[in-house]
Design an enzyme around this catalytic site. Structure first.
Site, PDB file in Angstrom:
ATOM      1  N   HIS A   1      -5.146  -1.376  -5.967  1.00  0.00           N
ATOM      2  CA  HIS A   1      -5.451  -0.539  -7.138  1.00  0.00           C
ATOM      3  C   HIS A   1      -6.627  -1.093  -7.938  1.00  0.00           C
ATOM      4  CE1 HIS A   1      -1.408   0.847  -6.218  1.00  0.00           C
ATOM      5  NE2 HIS A   1      -1.529   1.839  -7.082  1.00  0.00           N
TER       6      HIS A   1
ATOM      7  N   GLU B   1      -3.454  13.394  -0.525  1.00  0.00           N
ATOM      8  CA  GLU B   1      -4.894  13.299  -0.785  1.00  0.00           C
ATOM      9  C   GLU B   1      -5.734  13.978   0.287  1.00  0.00           C
ATOM     10  OE1 GLU B   1      -2.800  10.761  -1.018  1.00  0.00           O
ATOM     11  OE2 GLU B   1      -2.987   9.909  -3.025  1.00  0.00           O
TER      12      GLU B   1
END
Lengths: 351, 336
Positions: free
Chosen positions: A156, A87
């Site tokens: 998440h 990322e």
């Protein structure tokens, strides 16, 4: 009573189709990539199965939530870039591409993953234009996902948009349905500033009327989705609909609640909220982000500072607790604000 | 390919300009009360000089906190740089960036950067733009031996290799990450050894020797321009001064070590080499370039001092391309 409904912010009558939020996002990406060849998109699994073209595999996933399906077939793997799980590298690379002539979209699969690439947002995307004295524009969009309620536990499920609102130089939007998702995404990609686009997982399957042709919605503008006169309820993303559900309950008790859909978390449309509160004299913010140093606390502070004399009750909020998102359904159901909690809080403000 | 006479002149001119900028600009900035964020690159001049000699204004570089040399080698006007260091509005960043953020997009200079390895992904992104738009440009990501251990660098080397991007990862190994010696912080003998892990060529060269840097950088840039992908170039060099002007390096290194490196000074090495080569460039020509650099810094300091300070309202400008100013000042009880 005057309603504050701004028609351009709601789906126009006619010439629309009922489509899902996920389809609206996909459609906006495809239409804008067709219109502007400088638009590129990169991220993890946005096509899926990359490098297996020789086996006839293309677009194996189309995104973890199928929002990017079909893009690679139409635009090729030079503009639709599956990335390694890196990322920091690909978010930073997208920012670098955006500052050198592309309009770059990067997808961060879940907002919880921002820890590994926050430096790129905080120190490059947000600050380059200012530090460089206006020499660059950074037309960069980070698509990311928020929302609890799916048994996905603490890494998440967060709705941490307030992290980004706190950073000068970034913009942020939280669409609440397919119509706002398409219009705000087209605006975000065309915007010359970095924009974080928060997709709520619980809204992907929801449908509403959406025009097929392209349209943009202004960044930084809220909309009123339910006019009312007794209390102003501000929702963000999916919480807008929790507030609407609560408003229907309250209506049975004779309380006429106005519901504002904030849509943008930077800039925040304070004036839309203040105009409403000056009429209703009460404020309740419904937010799925945690309560400390958040959008909800910020709106309450703004209303206290600028509309203190209009208030008949303290500015108030319904939010998750200041805890990580729990896994067990028994606890997660407690975590996410629901209509019942909103109704209870509203009754207290009305009494 | 050996540099021709014009290139040799240009190499020395760049090095002496950097040297004079640092020796004059850093203390002058300190005298104006802004020395905390200024890092001198004296001793390291050969690295940006040898690398950027292969680049045009269309190519890109991303730089570090110790980045004055990169700016000068990439063609940024030292007068404007001095104004930036002094916080003046004629700086390329209008005085809002300073030493650690000098950028000049007209020169492909994507900014010095206050975050260690911070500009690396920006350079990779510029290389991606060049590849997609078929511009034929290359990008160089400068970082230090400290930056060599940052995660984002490793992610970027992998990504650039996977995507075969025209980018050169250039490590200026000056031996110290602040006070931490490279041999303590690095798991391998040389940063360049890590190139193998990313399937790219690794070059390890003497960073005090501009010819060595020039030669290796030429190969790396040619490969990138030809579409053969990234390379890792490590230049072993030395910073003569501390990490900042407040740092006394003798608290963590010896005088003997400093003397050893100063004896290999890149400008002196160049001069000796020219004499040994039979005066391809004469001592008088070199002296002349030194004098011109000295005069240029006189002019730069005068230019910077004459440049106006930013106006108060500029605090709100260039945060965004488009954003309500009211939102920046609302609730802050600002006086402007």
């Amino acid at each position: 009573m005057t309603t504050m409904v701004e028609t351009p912010m709601l789906p126009p009558p006619g010439e629309t189709r009922e489509i899902q939020t996920r389809e609206a996002i996909n459609e906006a990406l495809a239409q804008e990539m067709r219109r502007d060849e400088t638009v590129i998109i990169m991220g993890e699994e946005i096509a899926g199965g990359a490098g297996r073209e020789h086996l006839g595999i293309v677009d194996a996933w189309g995104g973890a939530f199928r929002t990017t399906r079909g893009l690679i077939q139409e635009f090729g793997n030079e503009r639709v870039l599956d990335t390694p799980l890196s990322e920091a590298a690909f978010v930073g690379t997208a920012i670098g591409a955006a500052s050198t002539g592309m309009r770059a979209v990067a997808e961060l699969m879940f907002v919880d993953f921002v820890g590994v690439c926050m430096d790129q947002l905080l120190n490059n995307a947000a600050k380059m234009r200012y530090m460089f004295g206006g020499q660059v524009k950074v037309p960069f969009v980070m698509l990311t996902r928020i929302g609890a309620g799916f048994g996905s536990a603490a890494q998440h499920s967060e709705s941490f948009y307030s992290l980004f609102s706190h950073i000068p130089g970034l913009k942020g939007v939280c669409p609440s349905d397919a119509y706002t998702a398409k219009g705000l995404l087209l605006s975000a990609i065309r915007d010359d500033d970095p924009v974080v686009f928060f997709e709520h997982k619980g809204l992907y399957g929801e449908t509403c009327p959406v025009p097929e042709e392209m349209y943009t919605l202004p960044l930084g503008k809220a909309r009123t989705v339910r006019p009312g006169s007794d209390i102003t309820m501000v929702g963000i993303s999916k919480m807008t609909w929790v507030a609407v559900e609560a408003a229907e309950e309250l209506a049975k008790e004779g309380v006429n609640a106005e519901v504002i859909d904030l849509l943008s978390v930077s800039p925040i449309d304070y004036d839309h909220v203040l105009d409403s509160v000056r009429r209703t004299h009460r404020l309740l913010v419904v937010d799925e982000d945690t309560p400390v140093c958040s959008i909800s606390s910020d709106i309450c502070a703004r209303v206290a500072e600028e509309a203190f004399d209009y208030l008949d009750a303290p500015p108030s909020r319904v939010t998750p607790p200041h805890t990580p998102v729990p896994y067990s359904r028994a606890l997660e159901n407690l975590y996410v604000p629901n209509a019942e909690r909103v109704v209870t809080a509203a009754r207290r403000l009305m009494s | 390919m050996a540099p021709d006479r014009d290139t040799l002149l240009e190499l020395y001119r760049t090095m002496t300009t950097i040297r004079h900028f640092e020796e004059r600009g850093v203390p002058e900035t300190g005298q104006r009360g802004m020395s905390a964020s200024v890092h001198s690159s004296v001793g390291q001049e050969a690295v940006p000089t040898g690398v950027c000699a292969h680049l045009t204004d269309d190519d890109y570089i991303g730089s570090t906190h110790r980045g004055h040399g990169h700016c000068i080698a990439k063609g940024v006007d030292p007068k404007l740089m001095m104004a930036e260091l002094f916080g003046r509005s004629h700086g390329p960043n209008k005085g809002k960036g300073g030493s650690m953020h000098i950028a000049d997009m007209s020169k492909g200079m994507l900014g010095t950067n206050g975050i260690v390895a911070g500009s690396v992904p920006l350079a990779v992104g510029a290389a991606l733009t060049s590849k997609i738009q078929r511009l034929g440009r290359v990008a160089v990501a400068f970082f230090g031996d400290g930056g060599a251990n940052q995660g984002v660098l490793h992610e970027c080397m992998n990504l650039a290799s996977v995507w075969k991007l025209p980018v050169i990862f250039c490590c200026e190994n000056n031996g110290y990450a602040e006070s931490t010696p490279v041999e303590y912080g690095l798991s391998v003998a040389n940063v360049a050894d890590r190139a193998a892990g990313y399937d790219m060529p690794g070059f390890h060269v003497d960073g005090m020797d501009v010819f060595a840097v020039y030669e290796a950088a030429g190969e790396a840039v040619s490969r990138a321009r030809a579409g053969d992908g990234p390379a890792l170039l490590e230049a072993r060099t030395y910073r003569y001064y501390g990490h900042t002007v407040f740092d006394n390096p003798l608290t963590y290194r010896t005088k003997e070590e400093e003397d050893h490196w100063r004896a290999r000074d890149p400008l002196l090495t160049f001069r000796n080499h020219m004499i040994a080569q039979g005066n391809v460039i004469t001592a008088e020509e070199l002296d002349q370039m030194d004098e011109e650099a000295r005069v240029l810094m006189e002019e730069a300091v005068a230019f910077a001092d004459a440049s106006p300070l930013p106006e108060p309202h500029e605090i709100y400008e260039d945060v965004y391309a488009d954003y309500p100013v009211d939102m920046m000042r609302r609730g802050a009880n600002m006086s402007v």
